[in-house]
Design a protein around this motif. Structure first.
Motif, PDB file in Angstrom:
ATOM      1  N   THR A   1       0.807  -1.217   0.000  1.00 38.63           N
ATOM      2  CA  THR A   1       0.000   0.000   0.000  1.00 38.63           C
ATOM      3  C   THR A   1       0.841   1.268   0.000  1.00 38.63           C
ATOM      4  O   THR A   1       0.439   2.274  -0.574  1.00 38.63           O
ATOM      5  N   ARG A   2       2.005   1.255   0.626  1.00 35.76           N
ATOM      6  CA  ARG A   2       2.872   2.447   0.625  1.00 35.76           C
ATOM      7  C   ARG A   2       3.301   2.790  -0.800  1.00 35.76           C
ATOM      8  O   ARG A   2       3.234   3.942  -1.228  1.00 35.76           O
ATOM      9  N   LEU A   3       3.733   1.805  -1.571  1.00 37.88           N
ATOM     10  CA  LEU A   3       4.107   2.032  -2.966  1.00 37.88           C
ATOM     11  C   LEU A   3       2.894   2.485  -3.768  1.00 37.88           C
ATOM     12  O   LEU A   3       2.981   3.404  -4.592  1.00 37.88           O
ATOM     13  N   HIS A   4       1.760   1.864  -3.522  1.00 38.74           N
ATOM     14  CA  HIS A   4       0.535   2.248  -4.224  1.00 38.74           C
ATOM     15  C   HIS A   4       0.224   3.721  -3.955  1.00 38.74           C
ATOM     16  O   HIS A   4      -0.172   4.458  -4.865  1.00 38.74           O
ATOM     17  N   GLY A   5       0.416   4.163  -2.717  1.00 35.26           N
ATOM     18  CA  GLY A   5       0.170   5.557  -2.374  1.00 35.26           C
ATOM     19  C   GLY A   5       1.058   6.512  -3.149  1.00 35.26           C
ATOM     20  O   GLY A   5       0.596   7.543  -3.654  1.00 35.26           O
ATOM     21  N   LEU A   6       2.332   6.186  -3.249  1.00 35.55           N
ATOM     22  CA  LEU A   6       3.247   7.018  -4.046  1.00 35.55           C
ATOM     23  C   LEU A   6       2.783   7.093  -5.492  1.00 35.55           C
ATOM     24  O   LEU A   6       2.763   8.168  -6.102  1.00 35.55           O
ATOM     25  N   VAL A   7       2.413   5.954  -6.029  1.00 37.22           N
ATOM     26  CA  VAL A   7       1.943   5.893  -7.411  1.00 37.22           C
ATOM     27  C   VAL A   7       0.650   6.688  -7.579  1.00 37.22           C
ATOM     28  O   VAL A   7       0.461   7.372  -8.593  1.00 37.22           O
ATOM     29  N   ASP A   8      -0.230   6.628  -6.591  1.00 38.76           N
ATOM     30  CA  ASP A   8      -1.494   7.377  -6.668  1.00 38.76           C
ATOM     31  C   ASP A   8      -1.248   8.858  -6.933  1.00 38.76           C
ATOM     32  O   ASP A   8      -1.849   9.449  -7.826  1.00 38.76           O
ATOM     33  N   TYR A   9      -0.402   9.469  -6.116  1.00 35.99           N
ATOM     34  CA  TYR A   9      -0.167  10.909  -6.247  1.00 35.99           C
ATOM     35  C   TYR A   9       0.573  11.236  -7.545  1.00 35.99           C
ATOM     36  O   TYR A   9       0.250  12.221  -8.212  1.00 35.99           O
ATOM     37  N   LEU A  10       1.529  10.416  -7.929  1.00 31.04           N
ATOM     38  CA  LEU A  10       2.247  10.630  -9.186  1.00 31.04           C
ATOM     39  C   LEU A  10       1.312  10.446 -10.377  1.00 31.04           C
ATOM     40  O   LEU A  10       1.291  11.268 -11.305  1.00 31.04           O
ATOM     41  N   TRP A  11       0.519   9.398 -10.356  1.00 30.76           N
ATOM     42  CA  TRP A  11      -0.433   9.100 -11.432  1.00 30.76           C
ATOM     43  C   TRP A  11      -1.429  10.241 -11.577  1.00 30.76           C
ATOM     44  O   TRP A  11      -1.721  10.702 -12.678  1.00 30.76           O
ATOM     45  N   GLY A  12      -1.949  10.719 -10.442  1.00 31.32           N
ATOM     46  CA  GLY A  12      -2.888  11.833 -10.481  1.00 31.32           C
ATOM     47  C   GLY A  12      -2.257  13.083 -11.076  1.00 31.32           C
ATOM     48  O   GLY A  12      -2.861  13.773 -11.905  1.00 31.32           O
ATOM     49  N   ALA A  13      -1.017  13.383 -10.671  1.00 30.41           N
ATOM     50  CA  ALA A  13      -0.322  14.558 -11.203  1.00 30.41           C
ATOM     51  C   ALA A  13      -0.070  14.417 -12.703  1.00 30.41           C
ATOM     52  O   ALA A  13      -0.206  15.391 -13.459  1.00 30.41           O
ATOM     53  N   LEU A  14       0.297  13.220 -13.134  1.00 33.84           N
ATOM     54  CA  LEU A  14       0.519  13.000 -14.568  1.00 33.84           C
ATOM     55  C   LEU A  14      -0.763  13.198 -15.365  1.00 33.84           C
ATOM     56  O   LEU A  14      -0.735  13.771 -16.462  1.00 33.84           O
ATOM     57  N   LEU A  15      -1.870  12.741 -14.824  1.00 35.84           N
ATOM     58  CA  LEU A  15      -3.146  12.940 -15.515  1.00 35.84           C
ATOM     59  C   LEU A  15      -3.530  14.413 -15.564  1.00 35.84           C
ATOM     60  O   LEU A  15      -4.075  14.888 -16.562  1.00 35.84           O
ATOM     61  N   LEU A  16      -3.243  15.159 -14.501  1.00 45.13           N
ATOM     62  CA  LEU A  16      -3.528  16.592 -14.509  1.00 45.13           C
ATOM     63  C   LEU A  16      -2.675  17.318 -15.547  1.00 45.13           C
ATOM     64  O   LEU A  16      -3.124  18.275 -16.173  1.00 45.13           O
ATOM     65  N   ALA A  17      -1.440  16.848 -15.736  1.00 44.38           N
ATOM     66  CA  ALA A  17      -0.527  17.476 -16.692  1.00 44.38           C
ATOM     67  C   ALA A  17      -0.701  16.953 -18.114  1.00 44.38           C
ATOM     68  O   ALA A  17      -0.231  17.585 -19.063  1.00 44.38           O
ATOM     69  N   ALA A  18      -1.367  15.837 -18.279  1.00 45.36           N
ATOM     70  CA  ALA A  18      -1.476  15.188 -19.591  1.00 45.36           C
ATOM     71  C   ALA A  18      -2.074  16.071 -20.683  1.00 45.36           C
ATOM     72  O   ALA A  18      -1.554  16.077 -21.808  1.00 45.36           O
ATOM     73  N   PRO A  19      -3.135  16.824 -20.427  1.00 44.42           N
ATOM     74  CA  PRO A  19      -3.698  17.631 -21.516  1.00 44.42           C
ATOM     75  C   PRO A  19      -2.685  18.603 -22.130  1.00 44.42           C
ATOM     76  O   PRO A  19      -2.612  18.730 -23.346  1.00 44.42           O
ATOM     77  N   ARG A  20      -1.891  19.223 -21.288  1.00 42.47           N
ATOM     78  CA  ARG A  20      -0.871  20.140 -21.811  1.00 42.47           C
ATOM     79  C   ARG A  20       0.253  19.359 -22.501  1.00 42.47           C
ATOM     80  O   ARG A  20       0.678  19.713 -23.592  1.00 42.47           O
ATOM     81  N   ALA A  21       0.726  18.294 -21.849  1.00 41.82           N
ATOM     82  CA  ALA A  21       1.827  17.504 -22.405  1.00 41.82           C
ATOM     83  C   ALA A  21       1.452  16.862 -23.736  1.00 41.82           C
ATOM     84  O   ALA A  21       2.287  16.759 -24.636  1.00 41.82           O
ATOM     85  N   LEU A  22       0.202  16.446 -23.854  1.00 42.23           N
ATOM     86  CA  LEU A  22      -0.259  15.795 -25.077  1.00 42.23           C
ATOM     87  C   LEU A  22      -0.860  16.788 -26.073  1.00 42.23           C
ATOM     88  O   LEU A  22      -1.356  16.385 -27.124  1.00 42.23           O
ATOM     89  N   ARG A  23      -0.846  18.068 -25.700  1.00 44.31           N
ATOM     90  CA  ARG A  23      -1.384  19.134 -26.545  1.00 44.31           C
ATOM     91  C   ARG A  23      -2.836  18.886 -26.938  1.00 44.31           C
ATOM     92  O   ARG A  23      -3.225  19.039 -28.100  1.00 44.31           O
ATOM     93  N   LEU A  24      -3.620  18.513 -25.930  1.00 45.68           N
ATOM     94  CA  LEU A  24      -5.041  18.303 -26.160  1.00 45.68           C
ATOM     95  C   LEU A  24      -5.738  19.656 -26.205  1.00 45.68           C
ATOM     96  O   LEU A  24      -5.340  20.585 -25.493  1.00 45.68           O
ATOM     97  N   PRO A  25      -6.763  19.790 -27.020  1.00 46.16           N
ATOM     98  CA  PRO A  25      -7.476  21.073 -27.076  1.00 46.16           C
ATOM     99  C   PRO A  25      -8.061  21.426 -25.703  1.00 46.16           C
ATOM    100  O   PRO A  25      -8.724  20.594 -25.075  1.00 46.16           O
TER     101      PRO A  25
END
Length: 123
Positions: A6-30
């Motif tokens: 669960t500790r590793l899962h927690g780290l991944v949760d926050y990183l995964w969430g941040a990546l999804l928040l940044a994805a529209p800009r990184a992927l140049r989505l409208p």
């Protein structure tokens, strides 16, 4: 077979969430497009329920780890299906599918008992 702690899962949760928040800009989505909104909603939701989970990296133990993992699987399925449900599959729904399948796998492979044992959940 639940092998992810669960500790590793927690780290991944926050990183995964941040990546999804940044994805529209990184992927140049409208901006404001269904694909951008789906990614941001999934990222914000993942961070929010990670913070509310009873595990090592949670801030307030409102959700049990089992509830959290169920949200991972359900949210991952919704994100994976979002290109078809929201009509942007032909414009490139691969990242949404990949992120969604990752969430499903994480939900199915993570142990449902945090190392600290269950805390008293907020009521």
């Amino acid at each position: 077979m639940r092998v992810i702690p669960t500790r590793l899962h927690g780290l991944v949760d926050y990183l995964w969430g941040a990546l999804l928040l940044a994805a529209p800009r990184a992927l140049r989505l409208p901006p404001g497009s269904p694909e951008a909104r789906a990614a941001r909603a999934a990222g914000a939701g993942a961070i929010a329920y990670a913070a509310l989970t009873d595990y090592e990296l949670g801030l307030a133990p409102v959700l049990s780890m089992r509830q959290h993992l169920a949200l991972d699987v359900a949210g991952g399925a919704a994100l994976a299906a979002s290109p078809w449900l929201l009509g942007f599959a032909r414009r490139g729904g691969g990242p949404h599918l990949a992120f969604g399948l990752f969430a499903i796998a994480a939900g199915l492979l993570t142990t449902d008992r945090p190392a600290h044992g269950a805390r008293r959940l907020v009521r």
